[in-house]
Design an enzyme around this catalytic site. Sequence first.
Site, PDB file in Angstrom:
ATOM      1  N   TYR A 137      84.261  31.706 102.730  1.00  0.00           N
ATOM      2  CA  TYR A 137      83.442  32.815 102.230  1.00  0.00           C
ATOM      3  C   TYR A 137      84.395  33.867 101.659  1.00  0.00           C
ATOM      4  O   TYR A 137      85.540  33.563 101.316  1.00  0.00           O
ATOM      5  CB  TYR A 137      82.587  33.310 103.418  1.00  0.00           C
ATOM      6  CG  TYR A 137      81.512  34.283 103.093  1.00  0.00           C
ATOM      7  CD1 TYR A 137      80.575  34.022 102.099  1.00  0.00           C
ATOM      8  CD2 TYR A 137      81.402  35.479 103.801  1.00  0.00           C
ATOM      9  CE1 TYR A 137      79.568  34.942 101.813  1.00  0.00           C
ATOM     10  CE2 TYR A 137      80.396  36.399 103.527  1.00  0.00           C
ATOM     11  CZ  TYR A 137      79.489  36.120 102.524  1.00  0.00           C
ATOM     12  OH  TYR A 137      78.497  37.022 102.237  1.00  0.00           O
ATOM     13  N   ARG A 190      77.199  38.049  88.183  1.00  0.00           N
ATOM     14  CA  ARG A 190      77.915  39.094  88.945  1.00  0.00           C
ATOM     15  C   ARG A 190      78.414  38.462  90.231  1.00  0.00           C
ATOM     16  O   ARG A 190      77.821  38.602  91.278  1.00  0.00           O
ATOM     17  CB  ARG A 190      76.959  40.271  89.204  1.00  0.00           C
ATOM     18  CG  ARG A 190      77.568  41.561  89.602  1.00  0.00           C
ATOM     19  CD  ARG A 190      78.112  41.580  91.035  1.00  0.00           C
ATOM     20  NE  ARG A 190      77.136  41.864  92.072  1.00  0.00           N
ATOM     21  CZ  ARG A 190      77.132  41.259  93.267  1.00  0.00           C
ATOM     22  NH1 ARG A 190      77.988  40.310  93.587  1.00  0.00           N
ATOM     23  NH2 ARG A 190      76.225  41.584  94.166  1.00  0.00           N
ATOM     24  N   LYS A 208      77.278  30.380 100.751  1.00  0.00           N
ATOM     25  CA  LYS A 208      76.209  31.080 101.483  1.00  0.00           C
ATOM     26  C   LYS A 208      75.414  30.086 102.325  1.00  0.00           C
ATOM     27  O   LYS A 208      75.034  30.373 103.457  1.00  0.00           O
ATOM     28  CB  LYS A 208      75.264  31.792 100.504  1.00  0.00           C
ATOM     29  CG  LYS A 208      75.899  32.973  99.778  1.00  0.00           C
ATOM     30  CD  LYS A 208      75.738  34.273 100.551  1.00  0.00           C
ATOM     31  CE  LYS A 208      76.449  35.425  99.844  1.00  0.00           C
ATOM     32  NZ  LYS A 208      76.441  36.676 100.593  1.00  0.00           N
ATOM     33  N   GLU A 280      71.104  35.402  94.531  1.00  0.00           N
ATOM     34  CA  GLU A 280      72.453  35.823  94.897  1.00  0.00           C
ATOM     35  C   GLU A 280      73.290  36.071  93.652  1.00  0.00           C
ATOM     36  O   GLU A 280      73.349  35.228  92.744  1.00  0.00           O
ATOM     37  CB  GLU A 280      73.084  34.696  95.733  1.00  0.00           C
ATOM     38  CG  GLU A 280      74.356  35.078  96.440  1.00  0.00           C
ATOM     39  CD  GLU A 280      74.151  36.035  97.612  1.00  0.00           C
ATOM     40  OE1 GLU A 280      73.329  35.756  98.494  1.00  0.00           O
ATOM     41  OE2 GLU A 280      74.848  37.078  97.626  1.00  0.00           O
ATOM     42  N   ASP A 281      73.920  37.193  93.604  1.00  0.00           N
ATOM     43  CA  ASP A 281      74.917  37.517  92.586  1.00  0.00           C
ATOM     44  C   ASP A 281      74.396  37.380  91.138  1.00  0.00           C
ATOM     45  O   ASP A 281      75.105  36.888  90.254  1.00  0.00           O
ATOM     46  CB  ASP A 281      76.203  36.714  92.827  1.00  0.00           C
ATOM     47  CG  ASP A 281      76.928  37.210  94.086  1.00  0.00           C
ATOM     48  OD1 ASP A 281      76.350  38.033  94.825  1.00  0.00           O
ATOM     49  OD2 ASP A 281      78.067  36.782  94.324  1.00  0.00           O
ATOM     50  N   ASP A 303      69.670  38.873  98.365  1.00  0.00           N
ATOM     51  CA  ASP A 303      70.682  39.156  99.388  1.00  0.00           C
ATOM     52  C   ASP A 303      71.499  40.407  99.056  1.00  0.00           C
ATOM     53  O   ASP A 303      71.844  41.181  99.949  1.00  0.00           O
ATOM     54  CB  ASP A 303      71.606  37.929  99.463  1.00  0.00           C
ATOM     55  CG  ASP A 303      72.543  37.984 100.640  1.00  0.00           C
ATOM     56  OD1 ASP A 303      72.157  38.526 101.682  1.00  0.00           O
ATOM     57  OD2 ASP A 303      73.664  37.465 100.510  1.00  0.00           O
ATOM     58  N   ASP A 304      71.805  40.600  97.787  1.00  0.00           N
ATOM     59  CA  ASP A 304      72.668  41.731  97.402  1.00  0.00           C
ATOM     60  C   ASP A 304      71.930  43.060  97.524  1.00  0.00           C
ATOM     61  O   ASP A 304      72.524  44.072  97.891  1.00  0.00           O
ATOM     62  CB  ASP A 304      73.178  41.524  95.972  1.00  0.00           C
ATOM     63  CG  ASP A 304      73.944  40.224  95.871  1.00  0.00           C
ATOM     64  OD1 ASP A 304      74.965  40.097  96.561  1.00  0.00           O
ATOM     65  OD2 ASP A 304      73.483  39.304  95.153  1.00  0.00           O
ATOM     66  N   ASN A 445      83.527  43.354  97.362  1.00  0.00           N
ATOM     67  CA  ASN A 445      84.234  42.086  97.583  1.00  0.00           C
ATOM     68  C   ASN A 445      84.774  41.560  96.266  1.00  0.00           C
ATOM     69  O   ASN A 445      84.243  41.900  95.218  1.00  0.00           O
ATOM     70  CB  ASN A 445      83.245  41.054  98.151  1.00  0.00           C
ATOM     71  CG  ASN A 445      82.712  41.461  99.504  1.00  0.00           C
ATOM     72  OD1 ASN A 445      83.464  41.859 100.362  1.00  0.00           O
ATOM     73  ND2 ASN A 445      81.402  41.374  99.673  1.00  0.00           N
TER      74      ASN A 445
HETATM   75  N1  NDP Z   1      79.570  43.720 101.715  1.00  0.00           N
HETATM   76  C1  NDP Z   1      78.505  43.101 101.283  1.00  0.00           C
HETATM   77  O1  NDP Z   1      77.776  42.467 102.045  1.00  0.00           O
HETATM   78  C2  NDP Z   1      78.161  43.165  99.841  1.00  0.00           C
HETATM   79  C3  NDP Z   1      79.031  43.648  98.930  1.00  0.00           C
HETATM   80  N2  NDP Z   1      78.685  43.701  97.614  1.00  0.00           N
HETATM   81  C4  NDP Z   1      79.709  44.149  96.684  1.00  0.00           C
HETATM   82  O2  NDP Z   1      79.322  45.346  96.087  1.00  0.00           O
HETATM   83  C5  NDP Z   1      79.864  45.420  94.776  1.00  0.00           C
HETATM   84  C6  NDP Z   1      78.781  45.871  93.828  1.00  0.00           C
HETATM   85  O3  NDP Z   1      77.747  44.926  93.814  1.00  0.00           O
HETATM   86  P1  NDP Z   1      76.360  45.280  93.086  1.00  0.00           P
HETATM   87  O4  NDP Z   1      75.800  46.526  93.599  1.00  0.00           O
HETATM   88  O5  NDP Z   1      75.530  44.078  93.159  1.00  0.00           O
HETATM   89  O6  NDP Z   1      76.876  45.482  91.600  1.00  0.00           O
HETATM   90  P2  NDP Z   1      76.172  46.241  90.425  1.00  0.00           P
HETATM   91  O7  NDP Z   1      76.822  45.771  89.194  1.00  0.00           O
HETATM   92  O8  NDP Z   1      74.704  46.137  90.547  1.00  0.00           O
HETATM   93  O9  NDP Z   1      76.564  47.775  90.684  1.00  0.00           O
HETATM   94  C7  NDP Z   1      77.844  48.283  90.547  1.00  0.00           C
HETATM   95  C8  NDP Z   1      77.732  49.786  90.475  1.00  0.00           C
HETATM   96  O10 NDP Z   1      79.044  50.328  90.510  1.00  0.00           O
HETATM   97  C9  NDP Z   1      79.163  51.290  89.485  1.00  0.00           C
HETATM   98  N3  NDP Z   1      80.553  51.423  89.066  1.00  0.00           N
HETATM   99  C10 NDP Z   1      81.306  50.545  88.403  1.00  0.00           C
HETATM  100  N4  NDP Z   1      82.542  51.051  88.211  1.00  0.00           N
HETATM  101  C11 NDP Z   1      82.538  52.274  88.764  1.00  0.00           C
HETATM  102  C12 NDP Z   1      83.494  53.297  88.874  1.00  0.00           C
HETATM  103  N5  NDP Z   1      84.727  53.155  88.410  1.00  0.00           N
HETATM  104  N6  NDP Z   1      83.135  54.443  89.493  1.00  0.00           N
HETATM  105  C13 NDP Z   1      81.898  54.589  89.984  1.00  0.00           C
HETATM  106  N7  NDP Z   1      80.950  53.656  89.920  1.00  0.00           N
HETATM  107  C14 NDP Z   1      81.271  52.510  89.306  1.00  0.00           C
HETATM  108  C15 NDP Z   1      78.272  50.779  88.369  1.00  0.00           C
HETATM  109  O11 NDP Z   1      77.993  51.869  87.516  1.00  0.00           O
HETATM  110  P3  NDP Z   1      77.060  51.755  86.212  1.00  0.00           P
HETATM  111  O12 NDP Z   1      75.684  51.569  86.773  1.00  0.00           O
HETATM  112  O13 NDP Z   1      77.235  53.048  85.556  1.00  0.00           O
HETATM  113  O14 NDP Z   1      77.546  50.582  85.441  1.00  0.00           O
HETATM  114  C16 NDP Z   1      77.086  50.293  89.192  1.00  0.00           C
HETATM  115  O15 NDP Z   1      76.238  51.365  89.488  1.00  0.00           O
HETATM  116  C17 NDP Z   1      80.456  44.052  94.488  1.00  0.00           C
HETATM  117  O16 NDP Z   1      81.851  44.124  94.622  1.00  0.00           O
HETATM  118  C18 NDP Z   1      79.915  43.167  95.559  1.00  0.00           C
HETATM  119  O17 NDP Z   1      80.829  42.181  95.964  1.00  0.00           O
HETATM  120  C19 NDP Z   1      77.463  43.324  97.160  1.00  0.00           C
HETATM  121  C20 NDP Z   1      76.553  42.826  98.025  1.00  0.00           C
HETATM  122  C21 NDP Z   1      76.854  42.649  99.427  1.00  0.00           C
HETATM  123  C1  PYR Z   2      78.643  39.587 100.069  1.00  0.00           C
HETATM  124  C2  PYR Z   2      77.927  39.477  98.818  1.00  0.00           C
HETATM  125  O1  PYR Z   2      76.813  38.999  98.783  1.00  0.00           O
HETATM  126  C3  PYR Z   2      78.547  39.941  97.610  1.00  0.00           C
HETATM  127  O2  PYR Z   2      79.630  40.502  97.654  1.00  0.00           O
HETATM  128  O3  PYR Z   2      77.935  39.749  96.555  1.00  0.00           O
HETATM  129 MG    MG Z   3      76.205  38.469  96.840  1.00  0.00          MG
END
Ligand code: NDP
Ligand code: PYR
Ligand code: MG
Length: 589
Positions: A137, A190, A208, A280-281, A303-304, A445
């Site tokens: 993972y 993503r 997953k 997912e993603d 999941d996200d 991540n």
């Molecule tokens: N720990 C866990 O269980 C999980 C972790 N994640 C992680 O979270 C991260 C984001 O995922 P997700 O929300 O789906 O992605 P999205 O693409 O939906 O969202 C990313 C967000 O980050 C913003 N962003 C990008 N660059 C910057 C920056 N330099 N400064 C401030 N904001 C910024 C984007 O802004 P804008 O909208 O303006 O483009 C957007 O709002 C990934 O790395 C993923 O691996 C996700 C799910 C689960």
């Molecule tokens: C953990 C997870 O689902 C992610 O980083 O997208």
């Molecule tokens: Mg994910």
Amino acid sequence: MEKEINGGSTVADVDDNATSCGGGVRDVYGEDKASEDRLVTPWSVSVASGYTLLRDPRFNKGLAFTEKERDAHYLSGLLPPIVISQETQVKKLIQHIRQYEVPLHKYMAMMDLQERNERLFYKLLLDHVEELLPVVYTPTVGEACQKYGSIFMHPQGLYISLKEKGRILEVLGNWPEKNIQVIVVTDGERILGLGDLGCQGMGIPVGKLSLYTALGGVRPSSCLPITIDVGTNNEKLLNDELYIGLKHRRVTGQEYAELLNEFMTAVKQNYGEKILVQFEDFANHNAFDLLEKYRSTHLVFNDDIQGTASVVLAGLIAALKLVGGNLTDHRFLFLGAGEAGTGIAELIALETSKRTNTPLDEVRKNIWLVDSKGLIVSSRKESLQHFKKPWAHEHEPVTELVDAINQIKPTVLIGTSGQGRTFTKDVVEAMASNNEKPIILALSNPTSQSECTAEEAYTWSEGRAIFASGSPFAPVEFDGKVFVPGQANNAYIFPGFGLGLIMSGTIRVHDDLLLAASEALASQVSQEDYDKGLIYPPFTNIRKISAHIAANVAAKSYELGLATRLPQPKDLVKFAEGSMYTPAYRCYR
Ligand SMILES: NC(=O)C1=CN([C@@H]2O[C@H](COP(=O)(O)OP(=O)(O)OC[C@H]3O[C@@H](n4cnc5c(N)ncnc54)[C@H](OP(=O)(O)O)[C@@H]3O)[C@@H](O)[C@H]2O)C=CC1
Ligand SMILES: CC(=O)C(=O)O
Ligand SMILES: [Mg+2]
């Protein structure tokens, strides 16, 4: 003499009385041999020897085949004479895996094992879960997806590309298992915080679903990983001769929607109303819309957005024991306002609103988000994507995170930006100067994208931060004290959550089920964990944790009238535990 094998069921009839072999436990599926019993494909093949058995990962036991089994199943001579136990195999394998210094090589060894001997793979993973989770993972799966084309050996999962448009139902029929209960599907746009990896995102649904089995006990034959290939906008992949996907840019709009709709329709047609589809993603411009579109017609779960929200809420509920107060006493600031950020924000607001009987809009005012353009404020409202609009509060524009911290004074800082090292020294110090115990969650991540490292969080806050991250970090020593960082990852939630839905026959996901999962996870944090500063329990107890999550989710589902498996089992925790697949070998007649 020949043995007849029907449609993928092999000679491996299970001796129901042979408890000494372990496995073969009766469960809610009737037995975990359920799909083996059924004559599932319309053809039958004959084998002259057990050579085929040795090459069938579902039934292979390698050197653990007993003398009797070797005689009965034409294996004599096909194996060296020694017979060893599954425990010894596990011991040997973990030593083997530890010899690899490169994580990707460990990953490849694990995938190879999964393709050779499924039960041994799950036994090894469960017995060494904390050590091997980072291999199968995050973070290693991220690198595996990036290099999927060059490390690709055995196809895993089901690929549905634009080429299959119009015949997705037929393609689903090619998958050998018919009794599917969970699908994890991605379109690869993503992948973690690594961006668009197209078809190579397959590593994610495969990983997953391995966790669905290892951590949640959903049997492997019920799990189907799917990658939908609509192209990729990743130039590097488009120019890579080893890229395994369609070599054109992503299709969007109506063509994309039609393919997804055909997929969702085919899935329900093939597997029925209660098939769980975990998105997912997907990129956020599709993720929210897909969830909205299918949440009332299918059993879907993102999941996200939702799993991440549930795991973070659990961590925050647990953290209240360390920092005091209740959710309304805290102010939240997110870096990143996409799926994870707004999903978490919304669930915190929902829980707070329910606990305090305060309108959602009122509660939301305590939650702030920063995106790539700065703080989300009302003057930006018109140009914001729909999922950001509820968070556009009255405030002057702020572009720098550290300024937002100094002005808003959050007690909790959550990183969901996908951008590594964005929680700089200034940022952590600002949190530490405003709070005795700042809660800092760096959720992005894989490790390279984490907003800060554990060491940075503890050092820059002088050991005062309550820290957890999406990908694991090793314990950190600061000022003579050892700090153990927690892992805030949706892997705590989705396996137990999914099991809860499946075992209760739930037909739709409701937000209250996510809250039930959070409360169950938070309740599993022990005093010993709190004493170490942890807000999540260790993964070593994950089967017990998943059983509690599943039970709480199922209980809520029965309460809401969403569960169809009647009558409701009396003891849902026991029922969940009894439902779980066990990877111990079965005895073959
Ligand atoms: N720990 C866990 O269980 C999980 C972790 N994640 C992680 O979270 C991260 C984001 O995922 P997700 O929300 O789906 O992605 P999205 O693409 O939906 O969202 C990313 C967000 O980050 C913003 N962003 C990008 N660059 C910057 C920056 N330099 N400064 C401030 N904001 C910024 C984007 O802004 P804008 O909208 O303006 O483009 C957007 O709002 C990934 O790395 C993923 O691996 C996700 C799910 C689960
Ligand atoms: C953990 C997870 O689902 C992610 O980083 O997208
Ligand atoms: Mg994910």
